[in-house]
Design an enzyme around this catalytic site. Structure first.
Site, PDB file in Angstrom:
ATOM      1  N   GLU A 225       1.299  -1.205   0.010  1.00 25.39           N
ATOM      2  CA  GLU A 225      -0.298  -0.110  -0.176  1.00 25.39           C
ATOM      3  C   GLU A 225       0.921   1.062   0.278  1.00 25.39           C
ATOM      4  OE1 GLU A 225      -3.242   1.561   3.227  1.00 25.39           O
ATOM      5  OE2 GLU A 225      -3.390  -0.076   3.074  1.00 25.39           O
ATOM      6  N   CYS A 259      -1.458   9.211   2.204  1.00 26.10           N
ATOM      7  CA  CYS A 259      -1.126   8.859   0.620  1.00 26.10           C
ATOM      8  C   CYS A 259      -1.494   8.950  -0.446  1.00 26.10           C
ATOM      9  CB  CYS A 259      -0.983   7.201  -0.138  1.00 26.10           C
ATOM     10  SG  CYS A 259      -2.451   6.354   1.163  1.00 26.10           S
TER      11      CYS A 259
END
Length: 472
Positions: A225, A259
């Protein structure tokens, strides 16, 4: 090892790096007993963990705020996400990895069940040091895995507190262990033969290194991720103020250390002046201060002085290579990692760096039309998050169909994804192992079975007929 509060520079935590071999040896011995527990028992222990977090929510939020620098209000939302993750993961496990049986009278029973992988290494980030690793840990434990958790070396205190909540809830300290350390311990953990899977959240650079290390070992499950160079595209809309708020939320929440944060604002030329004026006006009013300040700040500092230095250097690089500053990035105190939100027009740059600038720095690119906006949005090796502001349902359908990303929103921020949905990206943003609701997929593997209570078989073709003996 030491951890300092970004907002004050004060020492928060001291400890020692862990021993990788000892942690994995303990985990391997604990796994068979944990995997043999009934699913209901593992779920109940995870629910008790949620109750422990709930009891400690104020103390937990204060610790997150102090160690990350994020405002207290945001730290509280992170604690709420940790608690909510349990019920979401229970539902996800039932939906994604539930037991299935298909009965056939003559063919017996066809069954699909799932097994845990074994010992899972969870490598956590510093921006959401409780919520994001917990998003791996809870699904892994429910599925029957044990976990060796290495928090970010920048947020060890939060990692230790998170694990302590599991232990107080009755989950053995061998089933969920904290392994403190830096890159050296992380590399040793990933490469260790006693690890059955690696669940990683962090930078693309680190994720690529892990992927390369495990490329010759397909037996280990790997979920990456990673970050993104995320676009937020603005075309025709009368809601200029709402668009600006959505852009600011996307780019500057958590001081841009998400992110999914918007890194590139791509604006249709006809909307450029109005949108940029409104975004700058709003960015000028953003309060950034220490986590417990009054009135409450919108954002705090970035994680440390090294990160602040990198951001200011990146802003200067963009300016020196064709960028036009709209709102300068300032550093009020060289000894503390506070940086102001910054805006820079990079339309005229010959080559825009395709990197994730992890902080409150938003690049603005002017385009002539929607076609050019889509091309520019896809001009990245990443593919995590993207958003369209304005346009019609037909425009959004076209945007959705053509944008390469795992999260695509309309008139909503690029960030703030729901844990009830899959969370992940493509390209340098992930390896097609989305987390959140789909985390159950990489925490257990499917086993197909056909079963009968008694053997029953026949061969109908290709067998020579048996000769019968003549009676004497």
């Amino acid at each position: 090892m030491t951890s300092y509060e970004p907002a004050t520079g004060q020492l928060l935590w001291e400890g020692r790096a862990g021993n990788v071999d000892d942690a994995i040896d303990l985990a391997r011995r604990a796994w068979p007993q944990w995997a043999a527990q009934p699913l209901a028992t593992r779920i109940e222990l995870c629910r008790r963990f949620a109750n422990e977090v709930r009891k400690e929510s104020d103390r937990f939020a204060e610790l997150i705020a102090r160690e990350t620098g994020k405002p207290l209000w945001e730290a509280r939302t992170e604690v709420e996400s940790v608690i909510a993750k349990v019920n979401i993961s229970v539902t996800a496990y039932a939906e994604r990895t539930g037991q299935k049986k298909l009965d056939s009278a003559l063919g017996g029973t066809a069954a699909v069940r799932h097994k845990p992988h074994g010992v899972m290494a969870v490598l956590g980030p510093y921006n959401f040091p409780a919520h994001l690793p917990n998003g791996h840990i809870i699904p892994a434990l429910i599925a029957g895995n044990v976990v060796v958790f290495k928090p970010s070396e920048k947020t060890p205190a939060v990692g230790e507190f998170l694990a302590g909540c599991f232990h107080r809830a009755g989950v053995s300290a061998a089933v969920i262990q904290v392994l403190h350390g830096g890159p050296e311990q992380g590399k040793a953990l990933v490469a260790h033969p006693g690890i059955d899977g690696v669940l990683f959240t962090g930078s693309a650079q680190a994720g690529i290194a892990i992927n390369r290390k495990l490329a010759a070992n397909p037996g280990k499950i790997l979920a990456l991720e990673m970050g993104g160079n995320n676009p937020i595209v603005v075309i025709d809309t009368p809601k200029v103020s709402d668009a600006a708020i959505t852009i600011v939320q996307s780019a500057f929440t958590t001081a841009g250390q998400r992110c999914t944060a918007a890194r590139r604002l791509i604006v249709k030329a006809s909307m450029y002046d109005a949108i940029v004026h409104e975004v700058k006006n709003l960015a000028d009013r953003i309060l950034y201060a220490e986590p417990f300040a009054e009135p409450a700040p919108f954002m705090g500092p970035v994680i440390d002085n090294h990160a602040a230095d990198q951001l200011t250097e990146s802003f200067l690089y963009l300016m020196s290579n064709g960028g036009r500053a709209i709102k300068h990035m300032t550093r009020p105190d060289d000894n503390l990692p506070f940086v102001s939100p910054a805006l820079i027009d990079t339309t005229a740059m010959a080559e825009r760096p395709d990197v994730e600038l992890f902080g409150p720095l938003l690049q603005i690119i002017k385009v002539d039309d929607f076609d050019q906006a889509i091309v520019e949005a896809n001009n990245t090796r990443f593919g995590l998050s993207a958003a369209l502001i304005g346009g019609s349902p037909q425009d959004y359908n076209r945007f959705w169909a053509n944008i390469r990303a795992g999260i695509i929103n309309w008139n909503r921020p690029t960030s703030g994804a729901s844990s009830k949905q899959p969370f992940g990206g493509i390209g340098l943003s992930g390896n097609h192992r989305p987390a959140a609701f789909y985390a159950a997929d990489y925490c257990a593997y499917p086993v197909a079975s056909t079963e009968m209570e008694q053997p029953r078989a026949s061969i109908g073709v290709g067998i020579r007929e048996e000769r019968r003996r003549k009676p004497r």
